[in-house]
Design an enzyme around this catalytic site. Sequence first.
Site, mmCIF file in Angstrom:
data_model
loop_
_atom_site.group_PDB
_atom_site.id
_atom_site.type_symbol
_atom_site.label_atom_id
_atom_site.label_comp_id
_atom_site.label_asym_id
_atom_site.label_seq_id
_atom_site.Cartn_x
_atom_site.Cartn_y
_atom_site.Cartn_z
ATOM 1 N N SER A 61 0.770 -1.240 -0.247
ATOM 2 C CA SER A 61 0.003 -0.253 0.210
ATOM 3 C C SER A 61 0.946 1.386 0.101
ATOM 4 O O SER A 61 0.170 2.287 -0.746
ATOM 5 C CB SER A 61 -1.130 -0.048 1.642
ATOM 6 O OG SER A 61 -2.130 -0.221 1.244
ATOM 7 N N LYS A 64 0.206 3.443 -2.995
ATOM 8 C CA LYS A 64 -0.447 3.817 -2.788
ATOM 9 C C LYS A 64 -0.198 5.945 -2.874
ATOM 10 O O LYS A 64 -1.084 6.536 -3.327
ATOM 11 C CB LYS A 64 -1.732 4.430 -2.120
ATOM 12 C CG LYS A 64 -2.291 2.504 -2.436
ATOM 13 C CD LYS A 64 -3.413 1.940 -1.150
ATOM 14 C CE LYS A 64 -3.541 0.914 -0.919
ATOM 15 N NZ LYS A 64 -4.129 1.207 -0.053
ATOM 16 N N TYR A 189 -2.578 -2.618 -10.474
ATOM 17 C CA TYR A 189 -2.731 -2.232 -9.134
ATOM 18 C C TYR A 189 -1.441 -3.314 -8.365
ATOM 19 O O TYR A 189 -0.924 -3.020 -7.444
ATOM 20 C CB TYR A 189 -3.665 -2.278 -8.772
ATOM 21 C CG TYR A 189 -3.808 -1.950 -7.521
ATOM 22 C CD1 TYR A 189 -3.594 -0.777 -6.761
ATOM 23 C CD2 TYR A 189 -4.254 -3.550 -6.597
ATOM 24 C CE1 TYR A 189 -4.245 -0.756 -4.612
ATOM 25 C CE2 TYR A 189 -5.049 -3.422 -5.608
ATOM 26 C CZ TYR A 189 -4.079 -2.279 -3.938
ATOM 27 O OH TYR A 189 -4.029 -2.506 -2.423
ATOM 28 N N TYR A 241 -4.459 3.225 7.625
ATOM 29 C CA TYR A 241 -6.051 2.883 7.811
ATOM 30 C C TYR A 241 -6.928 2.699 9.009
ATOM 31 O O TYR A 241 -7.030 3.621 9.537
ATOM 32 C CB TYR A 241 -6.122 0.626 7.598
ATOM 33 C CG TYR A 241 -5.096 0.899 6.400
ATOM 34 C CD1 TYR A 241 -5.539 1.006 5.481
ATOM 35 C CD2 TYR A 241 -4.048 -0.066 6.222
ATOM 36 C CE1 TYR A 241 -4.753 0.937 3.969
ATOM 37 C CE2 TYR A 241 -3.761 -0.544 5.174
ATOM 38 C CZ TYR A 241 -3.839 -0.335 4.111
ATOM 39 O OH TYR A 241 -2.395 -0.583 3.186
ATOM 40 N N VAL A 259 1.347 -3.649 4.206
ATOM 41 C CA VAL A 259 1.127 -5.021 4.331
ATOM 42 C C VAL A 259 2.603 -5.886 4.261
ATOM 43 O O VAL A 259 2.577 -7.047 4.270
ATOM 44 C CB VAL A 259 -0.289 -5.942 3.424
ATOM 45 C CG1 VAL A 259 -1.460 -6.034 4.918
ATOM 46 C CG2 VAL A 259 0.077 -6.294 2.351
HETATM 47 N N1 GLU Z 1 -2.134 -5.018 -2.046
HETATM 48 C C1 GLU Z 1 -2.419 -5.332 -0.502
HETATM 49 C C2 GLU Z 1 -3.991 -5.404 -0.974
HETATM 50 O O1 GLU Z 1 -4.570 -4.811 -1.981
HETATM 51 C C3 GLU Z 1 -2.132 -3.881 -0.392
HETATM 52 C C4 GLU Z 1 -2.838 -3.799 1.057
HETATM 53 C C5 GLU Z 1 -1.916 -2.786 2.343
HETATM 54 O O2 GLU Z 1 -0.649 -2.960 1.671
HETATM 55 O O3 GLU Z 1 -2.218 -2.860 2.539
HETATM 56 O O4 GLU Z 1 -4.785 -6.249 -0.242
#
Ligand code: GLU
Length: 305
Positions: A61, A64, A189, A241, A259
Amino acid sequence: MENILKEAVESSRSVLKKGSVATYIPELAKADPEALAAAFCGTDGAMASAGDVNTSITVQSISKVASLGLALQMLGEDLIFSRVGVESSADPFNSIMRLEMKAPHRPLNPMINSGAILVLSLLPFKESGERLQAVLETMRLMTANQDLAINEAVAVSERDTSDRNRSLGYFLRSVGSMQGDVENVLDSYFRQCAIETTVKDLAVMGATLASGGRNPLSGNLIFSERVALILRALMGTCGLYDGSGDFAVRVGLPAKSGVGGGIVGSIAGRGGIATVGPALDSRGNSIGGIRVLEHLSRSMSLRVL
Ligand code: GLU
């Protein structure tokens, strides 16, 4: 500085056993739950690091931040924020619940999965490869590391198991919030999430945002000052989050987690601070990384929130 980082890392290792590596993307289950590292890159480009600094992780993430920065830079904030909100979420990062409950079915913010997928779909690229290349190049510019590459095994592992992200994409299209080819957007993505980095790359990334969008190592201007400010603001409110409030109380920094176990923090005018620690807490944030940052926030007086 190296001693301060070392002390923070070593004194935080004991918390690692309370966390566990992500397994919902099968390839991520191979990460080392005992790895922990920290790095600081000043706005003058000076770097210090400690712990398992050679551990490489996929950004997940954290990417992003790069894709949102690219979209803001290319399309402007009015357009982006007419399609995705800027409010924090109390739900898990891949939740679909609130999206469905309230018209106009706009993702709450660009740091949760639905928001990030929507932002990607707005980028003016037809081919997923071109879109990915633009995000990868942005990551390379932010980290001043032209060697950044995709971990294809992780990308494929996510692609083959990501029913949830697929659901988010198709739901967004079904309500008219997103247009175009969902699989094409998801392909870029998954691959941007699988960009491989180390803690030092992540510290430089944070320093670029702390320097108003100018990478302190290369001297290149990657984002306008306004875009860097928006990215820091959204990291401050939504970067961890549904753990963003807790992180603000404990650490008090704009930061973004992934993650894969990375966290990138940014202190305007001062530098970027990053941690790597694949053992995660129940919200998907690095349990060791948060502990290290909590320690450093106090010992280095980093708190800005
Ligand atoms: N590629 C992961 C997903 O879409 C990223 C989520 C994350 O890093 O929190 O679930």
